[in-house]
Enzyme design. Structure first.
Site, PDB file in Angstrom:
ATOM      1  N   ARG A 142       0.650  -1.012   0.138  1.00 45.34           N
ATOM      2  CA  ARG A 142      -0.148  -0.360  -0.176  1.00 45.34           C
ATOM      3  C   ARG A 142       1.066   1.202   0.266  1.00 45.34           C
ATOM      4  NH1 ARG A 142      -3.980  -4.171   3.284  1.00 45.34           N
ATOM      5  NH2 ARG A 142      -2.309  -2.738   5.050  1.00 45.34           N
ATOM      6  N   PHE A 189     -11.147  -6.601  -5.795  1.00 45.84           N
ATOM      7  CA  PHE A 189     -10.602  -6.995  -5.276  1.00 45.84           C
ATOM      8  C   PHE A 189      -9.956  -6.216  -3.137  1.00 45.84           C
ATOM      9  CE2 PHE A 189      -9.394  -9.306  -8.440  1.00 45.84           C
ATOM     10  CZ  PHE A 189     -10.095 -10.631  -8.447  1.00 45.84           C
ATOM     11  N   ASP A 221     -15.473  -5.116  -4.846  1.00 46.79           N
ATOM     12  CA  ASP A 221     -15.149  -5.823  -4.394  1.00 46.79           C
ATOM     13  C   ASP A 221     -16.885  -6.428  -4.308  1.00 46.79           C
ATOM     14  OD1 ASP A 221     -13.176  -6.881  -1.736  1.00 46.79           O
ATOM     15  OD2 ASP A 221     -14.924  -7.402  -1.798  1.00 46.79           O
ATOM     16  N   SER A 222     -17.098  -8.337  -4.372  1.00 47.66           N
ATOM     17  CA  SER A 222     -17.935  -8.674  -4.246  1.00 47.66           C
ATOM     18  C   SER A 222     -18.575  -8.580  -2.555  1.00 47.66           C
ATOM     19  CB  SER A 222     -17.923  -9.814  -4.789  1.00 47.66           C
ATOM     20  OG  SER A 222     -16.989 -10.560  -4.064  1.00 47.66           O
ATOM     21  N   CYS A 268      -1.988 -14.532  -3.336  1.00 52.04           N
ATOM     22  CA  CYS A 268      -1.296 -14.946  -1.957  1.00 52.04           C
ATOM     23  C   CYS A 268      -1.628 -16.992  -1.133  1.00 52.04           C
ATOM     24  CB  CYS A 268      -2.535 -13.882  -0.701  1.00 52.04           C
ATOM     25  SG  CYS A 268      -4.071 -15.028  -1.221  1.00 52.04           S
TER      26      CYS A 268
END
Ligand code: SAH
Length: 411
Positions: free
Chosen positions: A216, A240, A262-263, A355
């Site tokens: 970030r 995401f 994002d969902s 990840c």
């Protein structure tokens, strides 16, 4: 056996199966074991010996798990007791001291890499959130919590252990307040000047993706650099986005517009709240759009609409949780990377992450490279990104390096 045996019992390895332990990989699989002497309980201390019966390691026994034992130490002289565990906690906490100048939230203990297999301890402001996911650390939980509270001065300890993982290790479910007063509904943290509200009860992992702090920050630096070079704020697409980590870092660094996808409606609600917390709502000059939807679809839609971005971030959930899922995951990683690349302005940057521990760094790079080839877009690799100093890995356990990121720039 001539030498001393640990209280719990001894584990003898099959001939030829000593290598992995000698190379300091800390897990002993059930398939490597020739014989167990005694009847060690779940989490009991055992000594691990080669087929020649020579000492190899002290380990915690997990009779119900495929990882049948996890190493505490390779030194026969070590005495694995509350003092020894306390020392591991104190040194793990001490290794992170440098982080507190830029944040009040960090991982204090990261399992194997800190010599405490199965234990995760994260600090959020003045409270600790733990995951106790292996029988060895579970059997010493009080000593470990004492040491954590003493080393940090924190009173509250909240348990976010993963129920499925504990079941697999033959441990009863565990969660909620372990020590001190109950935590607030949302805990406020800050990181490199950005404020975030964290839901430690229901949020992902222990509440926040602490492992993306350095990336970030890297994005914020890239955005500032962009503003300097171009005299305008960049347009950013954060896929995401969860609770807005990368989105807010980019906006506060000077992005003109950030579209975040994002969902999860819950994650987006927290993300909106986080924008407000940072003065990025209402009258603020930055335009922040929060889109609740599927990234795979959104990438196609944005392309059809002819949209272009100066930065695209792809930080998906773990697509492969084991080796069997690697092929399918590879296709999904390729799909989103292709979609992300096609949305880049000339000179634009893609920050692409995986990840999945099952997808090693080389494979991830190959997947992204094949997306670059298929996209027909010329890019170069500007750098690699990864978890911060509070997420160390063992050089002898490559799968521990689960988070990897590539920074590509379109030429
Ligand atoms: N970048 C974030 C962490 C991302 S975690 C940070 O720094 O905080 C992965 C996120 O992907 C989760 O919030 C999850 O809700 C979301 N997600 C999973 N599958 C998705 C999909 N197909 N489309 C959109 N979002 C998805």
């Amino acid at each position: 056996m001539a030498t001393t045996t640990a209280a719990g019992g001894s584990v003898l390895l099959k001939a030829g199966k000593e290598k992995s332990l000698q190379r300091r990989h800390p897990w002993i699989y059930a398939t490597a074991i020739a014989q167990v002497i005694g009847t060690p309980a779940n989490g009991a201390l055992v000594d691990v010996r080669g087929s020649d019966r020579r000492f190899l390691a002290w380990a915690a026994y997990s009779p119900g798990s495929a990882i049948r034992a996890r190493c505490w130490s390779y030194r026969e002289a070590d005495v694995i007791d509350a003092d020894w565990l306390g020392e591991r906690v104190r040194s793990a906490v001490a290794r992170r001291l440098g982080l507190w100048v830029s944040t009040n939230a960090a991982r204090l203990v990261f399992g194997e890499a800190d010599g405490l297999p199965g234990l995760v301890a994260d600090r959020y402001d003045d409270m600790l959130v733990v995951q106790i996911q292996a029988p060895g650390v579970d059997s010493h939980r009080e000593a470990l919590l004492d040491a954590l509270c003493a080393a940090t001065g924190c009173a509250t300890v909240f348990d976010r252990s993963d129920a499925a993982l504990r079941t697999r290790e033959g441990l009863p479910a565990s969660g909620g307040v372990l020590r001190g007063p109950a935590p607030l509904e949302v805990v406020r943290i800050h990181e490199h000047g950005v404020q975030y509200a964290v839901d430690i009860r229901r949020g992902h992992k222990t509440g926040f993706y602490l492992d993306q702090r350095d990336s970030r920050r890297a994005l914020a630096d890239l955005v500032r650099d962009f503003v300097q070079r171009h005299g305008r704020g960049p347009r950013v697409l954060n896929c995401f986005c969860y609770t807005g980590g990368f989105s807010l870092a980019a906006a506060l660094a000077g992005a003109a517009e950030v579209i975040s996808v994002d969902s999860s409606a819950d994650a987006l609600a927290l993300a909106r709240g986080n924008a407000e917390l940072n003065g990025l709502a209402g009258e603020s000059p930055q335009a922040l759009h929060w889109v609740c939807g599927d990234v795979f679809e959104q990438l196609r839609q944005l392309r059809d609409q002819g949209e272009r971005f100066d930065f695209v971030i792809l930080d998906p959930p773990k697509f492969a949780t084991n080796q069997h899922q690697v092929d399918r995951a590879a296709r999904a990683y390729k799909d989103i990377n292709l979609g992300g690349l096609r949305l880049l302005q000339p000179g634009g940057s893609l920050l692409s992450f995986s990840c999945s521990g099952a997808i090693e760094v080389d494979l991830f790079q190959k997947i992204v490279a094949s997306a670059v080839i298929d996209s027909g877009i010329d890019c170069y690799l500007r750098g690699r990104l990864g978890a911060g100093l509070d997420h160390p890995t063992l050089v002898t356990q490559p799968e521990g390096e689960y988070l990897k990121g590539l920074l590509l720039e379109r030429t």
